[in-house]
Design a protein around this motif. Structure first.
Motif, PDB file in Angstrom:
ATOM      1  N   GLU A  79     -11.142 100.892  -7.543  1.00 29.76           N
ATOM      2  CA  GLU A  79     -11.085  99.475  -7.152  1.00 29.76           C
ATOM      3  C   GLU A  79     -11.775  98.586  -8.174  1.00 29.76           C
ATOM      4  N   VAL A  80     -12.906  99.040  -8.686  1.00 33.15           N
ATOM      5  CA  VAL A  80     -13.637  98.249  -9.682  1.00 33.15           C
ATOM      6  C   VAL A  80     -12.826  98.126 -10.966  1.00 33.15           C
ATOM      7  N   MET A  81     -12.264  99.233 -11.430  1.00 34.27           N
ATOM      8  CA  MET A  81     -11.466  99.189 -12.664  1.00 34.27           C
ATOM      9  C   MET A  81     -10.269  98.252 -12.495  1.00 34.27           C
ATOM     10  N   ALA A  82      -9.594  98.322 -11.356  1.00 35.06           N
ATOM     11  CA  ALA A  82      -8.445  97.448 -11.103  1.00 35.06           C
ATOM     12  C   ALA A  82      -8.885  95.981 -11.095  1.00 35.06           C
ATOM     13  N   ALA A  83      -9.998  95.683 -10.442  1.00 33.46           N
ATOM     14  CA  ALA A  83     -10.485  94.298 -10.366  1.00 33.46           C
ATOM     15  C   ALA A  83     -10.875  93.774 -11.744  1.00 33.46           C
ATOM     16  N   VAL A  84     -11.549  94.594 -12.536  1.00 32.72           N
ATOM     17  CA  VAL A  84     -11.951  94.178 -13.881  1.00 32.72           C
ATOM     18  C   VAL A  84     -10.718  93.949 -14.741  1.00 32.72           C
ATOM     19  N   GLN A  85      -9.748  94.855 -14.678  1.00 36.68           N
ATOM     20  CA  GLN A  85      -8.515  94.713 -15.478  1.00 36.68           C
ATOM     21  C   GLN A  85      -7.763  93.433 -15.097  1.00 36.68           C
ATOM     22  N   GLN A  86      -7.754  93.110 -13.803  1.00 35.72           N
ATOM     23  CA  GLN A  86      -7.010  91.934 -13.322  1.00 35.72           C
ATOM     24  C   GLN A  86      -7.780  90.628 -13.489  1.00 35.72           C
ATOM     25  N   SER A  87      -9.055  90.710 -13.812  1.00 34.61           N
ATOM     26  CA  SER A  87      -9.883  89.500 -13.876  1.00 34.61           C
ATOM     27  C   SER A  87      -9.404  88.523 -14.946  1.00 34.61           C
ATOM     28  N   GLY A  88      -8.940  89.040 -16.072  1.00 40.21           N
ATOM     29  CA  GLY A  88      -8.477  88.184 -17.159  1.00 40.21           C
ATOM     30  C   GLY A  88      -9.571  87.674 -18.074  1.00 40.21           C
ATOM     31  N   HIS A  89     -10.821  87.742 -17.640  1.00 38.61           N
ATOM     32  CA  HIS A  89     -11.889  87.197 -18.479  1.00 38.61           C
ATOM     33  C   HIS A  89     -12.793  88.264 -19.074  1.00 38.61           C
ATOM     34  N   VAL A  90     -12.796  89.465 -18.504  1.00 41.98           N
ATOM     35  CA  VAL A  90     -13.606  90.552 -19.046  1.00 41.98           C
ATOM     36  C   VAL A  90     -12.782  91.831 -19.130  1.00 41.98           C
ATOM     37  N   LYS A  91     -13.236  92.707 -20.013  1.00 41.36           N
ATOM     38  CA  LYS A  91     -12.652  94.046 -20.125  1.00 41.36           C
ATOM     39  C   LYS A  91     -13.809  95.029 -20.260  1.00 41.36           C
TER      40      LYS A  91
END
Length: 186
Positions: A79-91
């Motif tokens: 869930e964290v990896m998906a949220a970070v990937q979808q955030s658009g501002h951080v990787k």
């Protein structure tokens, strides 16, 4: 009339008892996903997210926030990896404990399956390995200036924590180098 009221009460009592036994979710105790989704937009370049096993210590630095997930590590990591990937501002820049690759199934039952599942969850990311004690030196340096969010899980397998150092998703090292070069020229 009293007979009717008594009959109504007798019929209604099981319904009332069933309703009072139902679990009630309150807004004052949000699940970890809600806390994390509110925190992620505030994080940026040089912040950290740690998806930690249960034995990960509570550090006393001021810049560290803990969220108790009550869940296993792999679902939280996904869930964290998906949220970070979808955030658009951080990787993420992903770090794992080097010790994990040396633990055998006889030392810790389930570790092989965990490694395989974690590799699948981290697929497409450059995973850097470092010795466990080195993790704390990095966190100590980061927590002095930057926010570190620790998502504590119920995982009871050794050296399974995953550390994400956040980088800017829309600006990379090449662009930064070109910018610095342009600034330095007269």
């Amino acid at each position: 009339m009293k007979k009717i009221m008594r009959s109504a009460w007798i019929l209604a009592f099981p319904l009332l008892a069933a309703c009072s036994a139902m679990p009630v979710k309150t807004a004052s105790s949000p699940r970890w996903q809600q806390q994390f989704s509110e925190t992620l937009p505030l994080l940026g370049h040089r912040n950290w997210i740690i998806v930690a096993d249960q034995a990960f210590p509570q550090l006393k630095a001021e810049g560290i926030t803990y969220i108790n997930t009550g869940d296993r590590l792999l679902p939280v990591l996904q869930e964290v990896m998906a949220a970070v990937q979808q955030s658009g501002h951080v990787k993420p820049i992903v770090y794992r404990d080097k010790e994990l690759q040396f633990i055998t199934e006889t030392q810790s039952t389930g570790i092989g399956a965990f490694r395989d599942s974690a590799a699948a969850a981290l697929k497409g990311n450059n995973v850097r390995e470092m010795l466990h004690d080195s993790v704390f030196a990095k966190l100590d340096a980061a927590a002095g200036l930057f926010r570190v969010v620790v998502l504590k899980t119920d995982e009871k397998l050794p050296y399974t924590s995953v550390l994400l150092e956040l980088d800017c998703a829309y600006w990379d090292g090449e662009k930064e180098a070109a910018l610095r070069k342009a600034i330095a020229q007269p």
